[in-house]
Design an enzyme around this catalytic site. Structure first.
Site, PDB file in Angstrom:
ATOM      1  N   SER A 177     -48.585   6.345 -11.232  1.00 30.56           N
ATOM      2  CA  SER A 177     -48.664   7.849 -11.183  1.00 30.56           C
ATOM      3  C   SER A 177     -49.997   8.520 -11.860  1.00 30.56           C
ATOM      4  O   SER A 177     -50.368   7.947 -12.681  1.00 30.56           O
ATOM      5  CB  SER A 177     -47.440   8.307 -12.126  1.00 30.56           C
ATOM      6  OG  SER A 177     -47.583   9.670 -12.258  1.00 30.56           O
TER       7      SER A 177
ATOM      8  N   CYS B  21     -31.085  16.249 -28.342  1.00 30.19           N
ATOM      9  CA  CYS B  21     -31.339  17.742 -28.179  1.00 30.19           C
ATOM     10  C   CYS B  21     -32.622  18.184 -27.218  1.00 30.19           C
ATOM     11  O   CYS B  21     -32.662  19.174 -26.811  1.00 30.19           O
ATOM     12  CB  CYS B  21     -31.575  18.284 -29.459  1.00 30.19           C
ATOM     13  SG  CYS B  21     -29.985  18.181 -30.619  1.00 30.19           S
TER      14      CYS B  21
ATOM     15  N   HIS C  98     -51.199  11.334 -13.089  1.00 32.45           N
ATOM     16  CA  HIS C  98     -51.327  12.251 -14.148  1.00 32.45           C
ATOM     17  C   HIS C  98     -51.020  11.549 -15.481  1.00 32.45           C
ATOM     18  O   HIS C  98     -51.192  12.322 -16.398  1.00 32.45           O
ATOM     19  CB  HIS C  98     -50.340  13.299 -13.681  1.00 32.45           C
ATOM     20  CG  HIS C  98     -48.958  13.151 -14.241  1.00 32.45           C
ATOM     21  ND1 HIS C  98     -48.303  13.662 -15.270  1.00 32.45           N
ATOM     22  CD2 HIS C  98     -48.063  12.635 -13.528  1.00 32.45           C
ATOM     23  CE1 HIS C  98     -47.107  13.124 -15.294  1.00 32.45           C
ATOM     24  NE2 HIS C  98     -46.793  12.741 -14.159  1.00 32.45           N
TER      25      HIS C  98
ATOM     26  N   THR D  29     -47.991  15.370   5.421  1.00 33.48           N
ATOM     27  CA  THR D  29     -49.553  15.281   5.436  1.00 33.48           C
ATOM     28  C   THR D  29     -49.916  15.022   4.307  1.00 33.48           C
ATOM     29  O   THR D  29     -49.446  15.302   3.097  1.00 33.48           O
ATOM     30  CB  THR D  29     -49.994  16.754   5.888  1.00 33.48           C
ATOM     31  OG1 THR D  29     -49.428  17.060   7.246  1.00 33.48           O
ATOM     32  CG2 THR D  29     -51.421  16.949   5.657  1.00 33.48           C
TER      33      THR D  29
ATOM     34  N   ASN E  86     -42.604   3.720 -21.409  1.00 36.82           N
ATOM     35  CA  ASN E  86     -43.057   5.027 -21.521  1.00 36.82           C
ATOM     36  C   ASN E  86     -42.631   5.750 -23.089  1.00 36.82           C
ATOM     37  O   ASN E  86     -43.557   6.539 -23.303  1.00 36.82           O
ATOM     38  CB  ASN E  86     -42.396   5.893 -20.526  1.00 36.82           C
ATOM     39  CG  ASN E  86     -41.049   5.737 -20.336  1.00 36.82           C
ATOM     40  OD1 ASN E  86     -40.450   4.533 -20.297  1.00 36.82           O
ATOM     41  ND2 ASN E  86     -40.499   6.862 -20.325  1.00 36.82           N
TER      42      ASN E  86
ATOM     43  N   GLN F 147     -47.148   3.834 -17.190  1.00 35.35           N
ATOM     44  CA  GLN F 147     -48.029   3.921 -18.417  1.00 35.35           C
ATOM     45  C   GLN F 147     -49.210   3.149 -18.416  1.00 35.35           C
ATOM     46  O   GLN F 147     -49.935   3.144 -19.256  1.00 35.35           O
ATOM     47  CB  GLN F 147     -46.926   3.746 -19.410  1.00 35.35           C
ATOM     48  CG  GLN F 147     -45.878   4.752 -19.451  1.00 35.35           C
ATOM     49  CD  GLN F 147     -46.348   6.229 -19.781  1.00 35.35           C
ATOM     50  OE1 GLN F 147     -47.420   6.315 -20.660  1.00 35.35           O
ATOM     51  NE2 GLN F 147     -45.772   6.944 -19.272  1.00 35.35           N
TER      52      GLN F 147
ATOM     53  N   GLY G 101     -44.982   8.408  -9.199  1.00 33.06           N
ATOM     54  CA  GLY G 101     -44.169   7.072  -9.815  1.00 33.06           C
ATOM     55  C   GLY G 101     -42.561   6.923  -9.456  1.00 33.06           C
ATOM     56  O   GLY G 101     -42.350   5.955  -9.127  1.00 33.06           O
ATOM     57  N   SER G 102     -42.165   8.241  -9.866  1.00 31.27           N
ATOM     58  CA  SER G 102     -40.713   8.166  -9.500  1.00 31.27           C
ATOM     59  C   SER G 102     -40.320   7.720  -7.941  1.00 31.27           C
ATOM     60  O   SER G 102     -39.552   6.701  -7.797  1.00 31.27           O
ATOM     61  CB  SER G 102     -39.954   9.536  -9.744  1.00 31.27           C
ATOM     62  OG  SER G 102     -39.873   9.711 -11.112  1.00 31.27           O
TER      63      SER G 102
END
Lengths: 143, 411
Positions: free
Chosen positions: B214, B339, B216, B252, B166, B194, B69-70
């Protein structure tokens, strides 16, 4: 490799000295909610000895673990030892912290210093002001 | 283990895995080779392209395989920017809560002289409401086609608005935005990472010019994705070095991954209605359960969101601690707290919908997949409630809120 050492996880899962001391001899609070970390330390001091210490922390796993470890390191010790506690000592006692979490141990050191300063102020005890850098000047929290 | 982080990544679906295995053992040729083994691989590559195209209403030649996706987002935006520059158009319309693959690409363009308008995604009326308490509102985290129309200028070369967010799962009115863009003659790209496999996509009906996928996120393998680009759009090349993907993406082809992605997408689309209905029921159960925790707040429009997305912020606590304690209970979740990201700022998505820092630090994202059960949801509700209670019991912020020293921001 896990993000945190076993020691950090132990102190996070089973934090020592959580709570409040009513009528504490010294109370220190550092950090702010905007940053996502606040630590509050309560000290009971008898004959220049930290006879009891409690903490409350709003923050991530390492912030809670750092508070817990810091309280363990100063409990039962002379005030001068508590004053000399460094963030490095806290981090080392935890078997290290990830680089971006070092500020959590800094916060623990500062919280204890803030509580000691409060104790000195309340009791009119003279002290070296340069030992107590103000939290506002900490670069970590600049937002 | 209860896996509730399907927006981060999904388990590979059996259909995808079975489709992939022969590509490692039997059909291992290079699709660019002239010999039989190569041509067999080329045939599998073409079939995968056809399948992916069919799932989104595109033609096979409009499908370019990327590393994910990126890369697809980067390539789409750079393509439109280059195309615009040739015509002296250097303005882009986007939203404040896009994925970083979009935002960072836009920031880079801003440094080289482009101007970007980031549309407000706060709920309508929120900015004007000075009553104090935060609440979940209709339309929160959703941009309108009208906002897009108003932002488009004569020098606009691209509108890039995500299909679904997302973090908070809100679904954008892509078809209406597509119509506005077509009317005004501006290219429209949507990051559908998404959405693909979870929401119906028809690039023709929704007048989408470019779209990122994407694998996955819908049971396909990691490291593979798609950039759909409408016929006639000549992609700018990011990776030079070969004639693969019509010369627009060298290297490839990752045939096992491509074949796995195509199988996963086809499977997800074929079962979309059933899966979505199931997930939606579990989602609503989870939302209802977590809503019982005091001083928590759902993020994003309650109903117009991905079937599997639940996102809450809880006052007085910090997200990473929540994740660690939930993990101890065998629950995999995610948070937009500072965090967890290694930065000091909490999620830009939460800030974009108007959540103050104090609230955004206590965020929790739970995203469902086809394997989750009602029993898992009930267990999760209890686990979150106990974790929130435990952390609040040691939080000085919570103490101040309860004692009135600090004001609750939510009800």
């Amino acid at each position: 490799m896990a993000l945190y050492s076993e020691k950090v996880m132990d102190h996070f899962r089973n934090p020592r000295n959580v709570g409040v001391i009513e009528g504490a001899d010294g109370v220190g609070e550092v950090g702010n909610a905007k940053c996502g970390d606040i630590m509050k330390i309560y000290l009971k001091i008898d004959d220049d000895i930290i006879s009891d210490v409690k903490f409350e922390t709003f923050g991530c796993g390492s912030a809670i673990a750092s508070s817990s470890m810091a309280t363990e390191l100063i409990k039962g010790k002379p005030v001068s030892d508590a004053l000399a506690l460094t963030n490095r000592a806290v981090a080392e006692a935890l078997d290290g912290l990830p680089a971006h979490k070092i500020h959590c141990s800094v916060l623990a050191e500062e919280a204890i210093k803030a509580a000691l300063k409060d104790y000195y102020d309340k009791n009119g005890i003279e002290y070296d002001h340069s030992l107590f850098p103000s939290c506002e000047n900490c670069e970590t929290c600049e937002l | 283990m209860i896996y509730l982080d399907n927006a981060a990544t999904t388990k590979i679906s059996p259909v995808a895995l079975n489709a992939m295995l022969p590509c490692f053992t039997d059909n291992y040729g290079n699709p660019s080779s002239m010999h039989t083994a190569g041509q067999k691989a080329a045939e599998a590559l073409y079939q995968a392209r056809e399948k992916v195209a069919a799932c989104i209403g595109a033609e096979p030649r409009e499908i370019t395989f990327t590393s994910g996706g990126s890369e697809a987002d980067n390539q789409a935006i750079i393509t439109a920017a280059n195309f615009g520059a040739k015509k002296g158009k250097k303005h882009i319309v986007s939203t404040a809560f896009e994925h970083h693959a979009v935002l960072h690409t836009l920031k880079k363009l801003e440094k080289s002289g482009y101007e970007v308008t980031y549309l407000d995604v706060r709920a309508p009326g929120m900015a004007e409401d000075k009553s104090g308490k935060l609440k979940n509102r209709d339309g929160e985290g959703i941009v309108t086609a009208q906002q897009v129309a108003q932002a488009i200028r004569p020098d606009t070369c691209l509108v890039t608005v995500m299909f679904a967010n997302n973090e908070i799962g809100t679904i954008q009115p892509v078809e209406e935005i597509g119509r506005v863009c077509r009317e005004k003659g501006v290219l429209f790209h949507t990051d559908a990472v998404q959405a693909a496999g979870h929401l119906p996509i028809d690039v023709k009906k929704q007048t989408i010019d470019m779209l990122s996928i994407s694998a996955h996120k819908f049971g396909g393998p990691k490291g593979i994705g798609v950039l759909y680009a409408r016929k006639g759009i000549i992609l700018s090349t990011l990776i030079e070095g070969g004639a693969q993907e019509r010369g627009k993406r060298a290297g490839t082809e990752n045939l096992p991954a491509i074949v796995g992605m195509a199988a996963a997408l086809e499977d997800s689309c074929a079962n979309m209605d059933v899966n979505a209905a199931r997930e939606r029921a579990l989602r609503d159960r989870l939302i209802a359960g977590l809503s019982r925790i005091p001083h928590g707040l759902l993020s994003g429009d309650r109903t117009n969101r991905l079937p599997g997305n639940v996102h809450f912020c809880f006052e007085g606590i910090e997200g990473e601690s929540m994740l660690l304690l939930l993990d101890d209970k065998g629950i995999c979740a995610s948070s937009g707290s500072a965090c967890t990201s290694g930065s000091l700022d909490p999620s830009h998505v939460l800030l974009a919908i108007g959540r103050p820092h104090e609230i955004a630090h206590g965020s929790l994202r739970l995203t469902l997949g086809p394997d989750n059960t009602e029993a898992e949801i009930d267990e999760t509700i209890d686990a979150v409630a106990s974790v929130v209670e435990r952390l609040r019991a040691m939080s000085p912020v919570w103490r101040d809120l309860v004692s009135g020293k600090r004001t609750f921001l939510t009800d």
